[in-house]
Each structure stands twice: as structure tokens, then as C-alpha cells.
Write an enzyme that holds these catalytic residues in place. Structure first.
Site, short mmCIF file in Angstrom:
data_model
loop_
_atom_site.label_atom_id
_atom_site.label_comp_id
_atom_site.label_asym_id
_atom_site.label_seq_id
_atom_site.Cartn_x
_atom_site.Cartn_y
_atom_site.Cartn_z
N ASN A 1 0.84 -1.19 0.00
CA ASN A 1 0.00 0.00 0.00
C ASN A 1 0.89 1.25 0.00
O ASN A 1 1.81 1.36 0.81
CB ASN A 1 -0.89 -0.02 1.25
CG ASN A 1 -1.92 1.10 1.24
OD1 ASN A 1 -1.59 2.28 1.16
ND2 ASN A 1 -3.19 0.73 1.35
N HIS B 1 -3.57 0.44 -3.19
CA HIS B 1 -3.62 -0.60 -2.17
C HIS B 1 -2.53 -1.63 -2.49
O HIS B 1 -1.98 -1.63 -3.60
CB HIS B 1 -5.01 -1.24 -2.15
CG HIS B 1 -6.03 -0.44 -1.40
ND1 HIS B 1 -7.23 -0.97 -0.96
CD2 HIS B 1 -6.02 0.85 -0.98
CE1 HIS B 1 -7.92 -0.04 -0.32
NE2 HIS B 1 -7.22 1.08 -0.32
N GLU C 1 -2.56 -4.82 -3.13
CA GLU C 1 -2.85 -5.69 -4.27
C GLU C 1 -2.70 -4.93 -5.59
O GLU C 1 -2.18 -5.45 -6.58
CB GLU C 1 -4.28 -6.24 -4.16
CG GLU C 1 -4.57 -7.02 -2.89
CD GLU C 1 -5.17 -6.14 -1.80
OE1 GLU C 1 -4.65 -5.01 -1.59
OE2 GLU C 1 -6.14 -6.57 -1.15
N SER D 1 -7.33 -9.02 4.06
CA SER D 1 -8.45 -9.37 3.17
C SER D 1 -8.77 -8.22 2.21
O SER D 1 -8.80 -7.05 2.61
CB SER D 1 -9.67 -9.70 4.02
OG SER D 1 -10.70 -10.26 3.23
N CYS E 1 -10.30 -5.32 -0.05
CA CYS E 1 -11.45 -4.41 -0.06
C CYS E 1 -12.23 -4.63 -1.36
O CYS E 1 -11.84 -5.42 -2.21
CB CYS E 1 -10.98 -2.96 0.04
SG CYS E 1 -10.36 -2.29 -1.52
N CYS F 1 -10.16 -4.00 -4.58
CA CYS F 1 -9.22 -5.07 -4.90
C CYS F 1 -9.95 -6.36 -5.26
O CYS F 1 -9.52 -7.10 -6.15
CB CYS F 1 -8.25 -5.26 -3.74
SG CYS F 1 -7.24 -3.78 -3.45
N ASP G 1 -8.16 5.16 4.35
CA ASP G 1 -7.80 4.14 3.38
C ASP G 1 -8.97 3.23 3.04
O ASP G 1 -9.10 2.76 1.91
CB ASP G 1 -6.62 3.31 3.88
CG ASP G 1 -5.97 2.52 2.76
OD1 ASP G 1 -5.56 3.16 1.77
OD2 ASP G 1 -5.89 1.29 2.84
#
Lengths: 154, 154
Positions: free
Chosen positions: A50, A61, A63, A86, A88, A91, A151
Site C-alpha cells: 500500500n 492498495h 494488491e 483481506s 477491499c 481489490c 484508506d
């Protein structure tokens, strides 16, 4: 146990350590401590973290930063995406759009909720329940709640 | 007619012209011709365009490039996102995650399918059926099918 269907493999744990190293690098930079890795046929294609704070970029982010670093590709059918936290909805939507068939999540105790969306779109989701990932997030959420809330848009 | 609920306003049409100008700029650069604009309280906050080709970046769809350009924000509750083409699942997920309440789409004749997902998450979706947006996409899809298929992961 390591090779049961839909469960983590030994390789999953090793690659999550690489994603966690990215998260820790992000923490050291003053950023949101979430890391990711993209793997194809057992080999790491790219890692990311991130960078909202570092780059002033709300879409960066872990990912997304990782997928950006992996560059242009014809497809993702043989890939697994590792993320310390996990995904969001941004993503998760990206994972579905890109056709990534498998996601390994470090932990979903501090944030989650999109696992079922992913599974409903045919994505295998493995949650490791990694205590190091969770401890890193809990510390960040406690120390910098304003950045964390920004975020996740809450 | 212009101010009916869930319909386009005169301002929507003017801002779509700005998004289309971004798409045309992308086409001139050799990129995927999709543009976007983020508006808050009637004022354009940022514009963007797909830069997959220009930056070698698979996450740089028009909507994402626009949100990146808008930078860090506390929230999106008074914003509308304009896009010349209907959002893919990555961009739709991002719209939901960011809490953007309204999306104005130039056209969804050449690509679509996520309108109902957005509406199911409470997002107002207005589709203009803009022939200039559609003509630009049809020309690109005919001339560069390999780049288009890569961009939508097909």
C-alpha cells in the site's frame, strides 16, 4: 494437511512471508502496512505494498500496487494473489476482472467482508489467520486511525 | 427532461464532453480511448484516461487514472464519476469501495454488465447512450482488438 483442497500449502506460507515483508517495509515508510505478492506457477512475478501515504495515491492498495508492478499481461489464469489483509471491494473487483483464480489472505480479523463476493465469482479464497499480519494491522489501526479510516473510506 | 430523477442533466452532458476529450487524447497517444472525470458539487476535481499502453499499467483504466489524479480525499459522498464507457468490475468495485454515489456512463453498447452490481450497492447509474463515445470505442475495437481484449482480460 498442507495440500488439502482449498487449504494453504507450504509454499503459501513462504510467499505470505514475502508479502508481510512488503507490509513491514510500508510501515517503516510511514505507510499503511499491507503487502501483496503475485505468483505464477510457483514463482513470484511481482510484489507490492500500500502506497497511499508514500505516493498520495488512493488506488495504491497493496494488491493494486503489486498488479501494477507486474505490468501488462495476457492473462492471470495460472496466478495466485497473496495479500496480508483481506481485499477491499476495489481489490476484490480487480481480482474478478483480471480473472485471478486464487487469493491467499494473511488475515481477515481486522478487515474483511468480500470473501463471499470473491467465492460467488468463482475465486478460491484461503485465509491463513496469520498472527504477524494481524498484529501489524492492529498496531497501525491503533496508532493512526485517521489514515486507516481514510484508506478504507470510512 | 434534464432534471428528472436518475436522468442526465445538462451539466452531465457538458462534463461527459470533458471525459470524451480525455478519451480522444488517449486515442491520439495510441492508448485505449476511454476517459473519465470526477466532479464534486458541480466542479471538476480531476480527469483521467486509460493509460495501459502509455504507462504499461494494467490498473490504469480511465476511472482509476482519474481517481489517482484526484489524490487523497476524506470522502466521495458529494461526487459523481463520469466515464465514457461502462465500468469494468475493477472500476465498479472501486466506485463502491470509495462510496461514490453516482456514475454517469457515456455508453454501454460496446462493453457493460456491471450496472446492476453498482445499483445493487446503492449507486445511481445514468447511461447517456452517447454516439461519439460509442463510435470512438467501435473504431478502437476494430483496429486494435488485441489491445482491447487484453484491457478487458478476455
Amino acid at each position: 494437511m498442507d495440500d488439502q483442497p482449498d487449504g494453504p500449502t507450504g509454499a503459501d506460507l513462504a510467499i505470505m512471508a514475502a508479502a508481510l515483508a512488503e507490509a513491514e517495509r510500508g510501515a517503516a515508510e510511514g505507510g499503511v502496512p499491507i503487502g501483496a505478492a503475485l505468483v505464477e506457477d510457483g514463482a513470484v512475478v511481482a510484489t507490492g505494498r500500500n502506497r497511499r501515504v508514500q505516493q498520495g495515491d488512493p488506488i495504491a492498495h497493496g494488491e493494486m500496487d503489486c498488479l501494477r508492478a507486474a505490468g501488462r499481461r495476457r492473462g492471470y489464469r495460472r496466478t495466485t494473489l497473496y495479500t496480508t489483509l483481506s481485499p477491499c471491494m476495489m481489490c476484490a473487483g480487480t481480482i474478478v476482472q483480471f480473472g485471478i483464480p486464487r487469493v491467499v489472505v494473511g488475515e481477515n480479523a481486522t478487515f474483511g467482508g468480500n470473501e463471499e463476493f470473491l467465492r460467488s465469482r468463482g475465486v478460491e479464497v484461503v485465509v491463513l489467520g496469520d498472527r504477524r499480519c494481524e498484529a501489524l494491522m492492529r498496531r497501525f489501526q491503533a496508532e493512526r486511525p485517521e489514515v486507516w479510516n481514510e484508506d478504507i473510506m470510512e
